[in-house]
Motif scaffolding. Sequence first.
Motif, mmCIF file in Angstrom:
data_model
loop_
_atom_site.group_PDB
_atom_site.id
_atom_site.type_symbol
_atom_site.label_atom_id
_atom_site.label_comp_id
_atom_site.label_asym_id
_atom_site.label_seq_id
_atom_site.Cartn_x
_atom_site.Cartn_y
_atom_site.Cartn_z
ATOM 1 N N VAL A 168 0.838 -1.202 0.000
ATOM 2 C CA VAL A 168 0.000 0.000 0.000
ATOM 3 C C VAL A 168 0.873 1.252 0.000
ATOM 4 C CG1 VAL A 168 -1.585 1.388 1.405
ATOM 5 C CG2 VAL A 168 -2.020 -1.050 1.078
ATOM 6 N N GLU A 169 1.937 1.251 0.818
ATOM 7 C CA GLU A 169 2.824 2.413 0.865
ATOM 8 C C GLU A 169 3.568 2.613 -0.446
ATOM 9 O OE1 GLU A 169 2.974 4.836 3.066
ATOM 10 O OE2 GLU A 169 1.299 3.779 3.984
ATOM 11 N N GLU A 170 3.961 1.514 -1.082
ATOM 12 C CA GLU A 170 4.594 1.642 -2.389
ATOM 13 C C GLU A 170 3.616 2.226 -3.396
ATOM 14 O OE1 GLU A 170 6.521 -1.088 -5.969
ATOM 15 O OE2 GLU A 170 6.237 -1.973 -3.983
ATOM 16 N N GLY A 171 2.376 1.758 -3.343
ATOM 17 C CA GLY A 171 1.356 2.295 -4.234
ATOM 18 C C GLY A 171 1.078 3.759 -3.968
ATOM 19 N N ALA A 172 1.095 4.153 -2.687
ATOM 20 C CA ALA A 172 0.877 5.556 -2.342
ATOM 21 C C ALA A 172 1.975 6.436 -2.925
ATOM 22 C CB ALA A 172 0.819 5.720 -0.823
ATOM 23 N N ARG A 173 3.209 5.938 -2.911
ATOM 24 C CA ARG A 173 4.319 6.707 -3.478
ATOM 25 C C ARG A 173 4.105 6.945 -4.967
ATOM 26 N NH1 ARG A 173 8.894 5.269 -5.993
ATOM 27 N NH2 ARG A 173 8.650 3.041 -5.496
ATOM 28 N N HIS A 174 3.654 5.930 -5.672
ATOM 29 C CA HIS A 174 3.372 6.104 -7.101
ATOM 30 C C HIS A 174 2.152 7.006 -7.304
ATOM 31 C CE1 HIS A 174 6.382 3.303 -8.446
ATOM 32 N NE2 HIS A 174 5.894 2.323 -7.710
ATOM 33 N N GLY A 190 -2.286 -8.903 -17.372
ATOM 34 C CA GLY A 190 -2.052 -8.700 -15.948
ATOM 35 C C GLY A 190 -1.442 -7.343 -15.680
ATOM 36 N N PHE A 191 -1.457 -6.931 -14.410
ATOM 37 C CA PHE A 191 -0.850 -5.680 -13.997
ATOM 38 C C PHE A 191 0.646 -5.878 -13.768
ATOM 39 C CE2 PHE A 191 -5.269 -4.979 -12.321
ATOM 40 C CZ PHE A 191 -5.568 -3.883 -13.123
ATOM 41 N N ASN A 192 1.443 -4.846 -14.088
ATOM 42 C CA ASN A 192 2.868 -4.924 -13.787
ATOM 43 C C ASN A 192 3.101 -4.545 -12.326
ATOM 44 O OD1 ASN A 192 2.876 -2.082 -13.594
ATOM 45 N ND2 ASN A 192 3.435 -1.839 -15.757
ATOM 46 N N GLY A 193 4.366 -4.513 -11.900
ATOM 47 C CA GLY A 193 4.665 -4.270 -10.494
ATOM 48 C C GLY A 193 4.154 -2.944 -9.976
ATOM 49 N N ARG A 194 4.354 -1.868 -10.727
ATOM 50 C CA ARG A 194 3.886 -0.553 -10.307
ATOM 51 C C ARG A 194 2.364 -0.536 -10.227
ATOM 52 N NH1 ARG A 194 1.998 3.514 -13.584
ATOM 53 N NH2 ARG A 194 1.891 5.614 -12.663
ATOM 54 N N GLU A 195 1.705 -1.108 -11.226
ATOM 55 C CA GLU A 195 0.245 -1.133 -11.249
ATOM 56 C C GLU A 195 -0.309 -1.990 -10.116
ATOM 57 O OE1 GLU A 195 -0.024 -0.678 -16.134
ATOM 58 O OE2 GLU A 195 -0.126 -2.639 -15.159
ATOM 59 N N ARG A 196 0.387 -3.071 -9.780
ATOM 60 C CA ARG A 196 -0.073 -3.932 -8.688
ATOM 61 C C ARG A 196 -0.024 -3.173 -7.359
ATOM 62 N NH1 ARG A 196 -2.372 -5.825 -5.548
ATOM 63 N NH2 ARG A 196 -2.472 -7.920 -4.670
ATOM 64 N N ALA A 197 1.032 -2.341 -7.173
ATOM 65 C CA ALA A 197 1.117 -1.541 -5.958
ATOM 66 C C ALA A 197 -0.003 -0.505 -5.916
ATOM 67 C CB ALA A 197 2.483 -0.865 -5.873
#
Length: 435
Positions: free
Chosen positions: A134-140, A268-275
């Motif tokens: 979640v925090e990684e996703g928030a950064r993006h 599928g979603f890539n790593g950034r999209e998954r976050a």
Amino acid sequence: MVIGRHYPELAERVRSQHALQPALYGDVDFDTPPYRFTADPDARTALPAWVADRGELLEDTRLVELVRTATLLGDVVADPYASLLPRHGVPGLIGMLRRACREGVDAVPDAPPELRALIGAMEDTPDWVDLDLVEEGARHARVSAAFLSPFITRGAFLATFLNTYAALPMVITGALSGRRAAVRVNETACFFAETTLPFAMRRDGPGFESAAMVRLMHSVVRYNALRRSELWDREVFGVPAPQIDQMPAGMINMYLLAMAARRRGRTGFNGRERALLEFSRYRCFLLGLPEELLPTTVEGVIGIFHSRAALLRHDFDERCRALVDSTMAAYLRPGRTLFDRAADAVERSWSAAFFVSFCGGDRAAAARLGAPLRAPDILRVGLTAPFVLGRFTALTWASRRSGLQRAADAYTRRVLAKRLATYGKPEYTTGTHHD
């Protein structure tokens, strides 16, 4: 259709609303879908023909059942708290909820059990949530919130007014004046931006409190619609602001990413999209959405968006047009300096261009709906695009590079802080006069 065949737990949650809140939902028929929901293959719905094949969507009984069930679902923990409105008033409910978020529910004198239930539900983080992700996703997500969202939020907001059945709760709030329109847009932008701050959605973070406030306001709207408004016809509209109508705002970013992935041939979603997906799903959880409405796959996200539109009966009346007009006319800047006025004009042009994309690029259709894209708008977007899109693209690229992430995020946070100051402090009012 057998309701509960594919989603028995969700169906039980819907039926439980009678027992949990008989004063609010006692006269709502949870066994019969409202008129707004239609699986009639000949009916005109909110799904444009150029978006998807409605016939194929109607054949998916699982998705049809999910949309029908979620169309009847309010908020089983926030609605009971909002129903304390006659006793405490909106200021009282807000005050207790703020204190419970900041100091803990035990700090609230004589805390109602309904408040304890709401806070407890938000604190009960599901097993499927990965808070580190979640925090990684928030950064993006911060990059979009700082550099792109300020230019398109108004346009995205307009898309929520294109259907009478979904937009009526906004009419009931009395949100047709220019000032109220500006407040609504800025509050929405502020909420979504604030939740991207580092650790904002942790238990003691500002995003957690903001989510609780937004959730309460949605429930107050439901209470006022069902108990205090003569406009609300239960057989036509069903449950006010149902969870199926909350889903698009919380997952629109993932829908756009899913559509882009499909166009590129990815399943599928890539790593950034998954976050980003994990971040968006957790934010939706805090807002009260059930997991069933938060898919984890590209096709799942696209499917729920398209199915909702395919089953929502079309209607666009003068009330929708009034919402569009007031939102387009609203002045969103905090001051009237030359810079503020220029920034408002640029943002308004970008929002009009973004709204055209919701109309499939049909400028004439956008104009008929109240958001024309004129020559000066095109000129403003063209002149500012290198800066707006260039900075967004550069920061998105930098956020993925380990050697640049820290510096890029520090710059992003500084810009985001300025955005939040521009949006102002949320008022968290419903626009009603029954407080």
